[in-house]
Design a protein around this motif. Sequence first.
Motif, PDB file in Angstrom:
ATOM      1  N   UNK A 151       1.021  -1.551   0.254  1.00  0.00           N
ATOM      2  CA  UNK A 151      -0.218  -0.812   0.250  1.00  0.00           C
ATOM      3  C   UNK A 151       0.779   1.030   0.097  1.00  0.00           C
ATOM      4  N   UNK A 152       2.456   0.926  -0.179  1.00  0.00           N
ATOM      5  CA  UNK A 152       3.567   2.327   0.362  1.00  0.00           C
ATOM      6  C   UNK A 152       3.025   2.752  -1.889  1.00  0.00           C
ATOM      7  N   UNK A 153       2.753   4.179  -1.120  1.00  0.00           N
ATOM      8  CA  UNK A 153       2.834   5.467  -2.318  1.00  0.00           C
ATOM      9  C   UNK A 153       3.825   6.487  -1.871  1.00  0.00           C
TER      10      UNK A 153
ATOM     11  N   UNK B 250       6.080  -2.177  -4.189  1.00  0.00           N
ATOM     12  CA  UNK B 250       6.237  -2.019  -5.723  1.00  0.00           C
ATOM     13  C   UNK B 250       5.852  -0.068  -6.032  1.00  0.00           C
ATOM     14  N   UNK B 251       6.574  -0.554  -7.659  1.00  0.00           N
ATOM     15  CA  UNK B 251       6.953   0.539  -7.809  1.00  0.00           C
ATOM     16  C   UNK B 251       7.144   0.805  -9.569  1.00  0.00           C
TER      17      UNK B 251
ATOM     18  N   UNK C 289       6.405  -2.473 -11.293  1.00  0.00           N
ATOM     19  CA  UNK C 289       5.347  -3.244 -10.563  1.00  0.00           C
ATOM     20  C   UNK C 289       3.782  -2.397 -11.625  1.00  0.00           C
ATOM     21  N   UNK C 290       2.943  -3.049 -12.216  1.00  0.00           N
ATOM     22  CA  UNK C 290       2.144  -2.391 -12.477  1.00  0.00           C
ATOM     23  C   UNK C 290       1.409  -1.187 -11.570  1.00  0.00           C
ATOM     24  N   UNK C 291       0.886  -0.580 -12.255  1.00  0.00           N
ATOM     25  CA  UNK C 291       0.022   0.848 -11.819  1.00  0.00           C
ATOM     26  C   UNK C 291      -1.020  -0.064 -11.346  1.00  0.00           C
TER      27      UNK C 291
ATOM     28  N   UNK D 151      -1.283   4.474  -6.241  1.00  0.00           N
ATOM     29  CA  UNK D 151      -0.483   2.801  -6.578  1.00  0.00           C
ATOM     30  C   UNK D 151      -0.511   1.893  -7.359  1.00  0.00           C
ATOM     31  N   UNK D 152       0.854   0.477  -6.857  1.00  0.00           N
ATOM     32  CA  UNK D 152       0.989  -0.072  -7.556  1.00  0.00           C
ATOM     33  C   UNK D 152       0.693  -1.221  -7.307  1.00  0.00           C
ATOM     34  N   UNK D 153       0.813  -2.312  -8.115  1.00  0.00           N
ATOM     35  CA  UNK D 153       0.882  -4.244  -6.871  1.00  0.00           C
ATOM     36  C   UNK D 153       1.898  -4.978  -7.177  1.00  0.00           C
TER      37      UNK D 153
END
Length: 386
Positions: A9-11, A40-41, A60-62, A69-71
């Motif tokens: 969940x980091x952004x 992820x980024x 990682x994908x958005x 955010x990414x996942x």
Amino acid sequence: MKIVDVCAFYSPRGGGVKTYVAQKLAIAERMGHDITILAPGDDNAIVEFNSCARIQTIASPRFPLDRKYWYFNDEPALHAALDILAPDFVEASSPWRSPLMVANWRPETPKAIVMHADPLSAYAYRWLEPLVTRETIDRKFVKYWAHLRQLGQRYAAVVCASDDLASRLKAGGVGNVVTVPMGVEAHRFSASKRNEDLRASLLAQCDLAPDATLLIAAGRLAPEKRLPMLVEAVTIAGRHRPIGLAIFGEGREDTNILRSICRNPHIRLFRPECDRERFACILASADALLHGCEAETFCMTAAEASASGIPVIVPNRGGAADFARDRMGLSYRAADRADLVRAILALPDRFATRSNGGTVQAMNDHFAALFAIYRELHLSELSRAA
């Protein structure tokens, strides 16, 4: 101890989780731990905060529903990063797919999952509870409950920041649940930071005089935060007495919120206040915090408001509800606009609501308790392996 937090969940543009991560990176060093936030980024990168703390991203994908955010979608890449970091303890912080990826890495390494999200409250209950009972919803989401119970079996600890979420997980058969309340930045939030000029300036931007009531709302502009409901309730309550609402935040709901505000000059949407010291002054200078989300796992903003000596007006469910119990605050039936109007109008005169600040624990105490659990689980695993 060497800790890796696999933080889905980091952004850099996030809300409560970003604040939590920043505090964890600072406090872990003081407590003698080495910590990596693995997130992820857009690309593979490492940002060093000090010799013992860093944020490392995996390309990682958005996330399609919120591009901030990414996942995680590449389990081998995640495992390869963990292999190189070789932590003593791993923390996961998403109740979705990534904790299963983490659980599959070196089962002998102890792990905990911190429940930074409550998807049932944020989505299933919010969408369906107007139509059917919560018990019926839980039966329909039996597969998700089975997923949560699996996490309880595969993780040494399932950490909740509020009794509300912990009790629901336990009642649903999830094992290894522990409650470790979060806190606020020590010495940052205080009633002493009240600034009458700042308060008057915010009210003036809401086209109101200094004798009006100033409410604050802050956080991500997401559907589960129910900002349009807050706007509508303040608009209705404002027909009975002068009330201004200053909203600080950004997110995909900004268009809907601006549509709700329409031509009401007494409600303003501001960009997030990134200066934490100024935000502390804004909170202390308000007459109350207004919050609409019943899906909070803790509600950092309500904790900060309580520490700042102002009342909170919060739903009667979720982590935010804790700050209207045994503290100065008001609660209303979750998702009930009419009852929210009642709670707003029940707010006493602003001079009668001041306090010296609630007894909210410092974030240092939260991390001390959390890392103590991690150390105990790590030593237990070493003893078992020996």
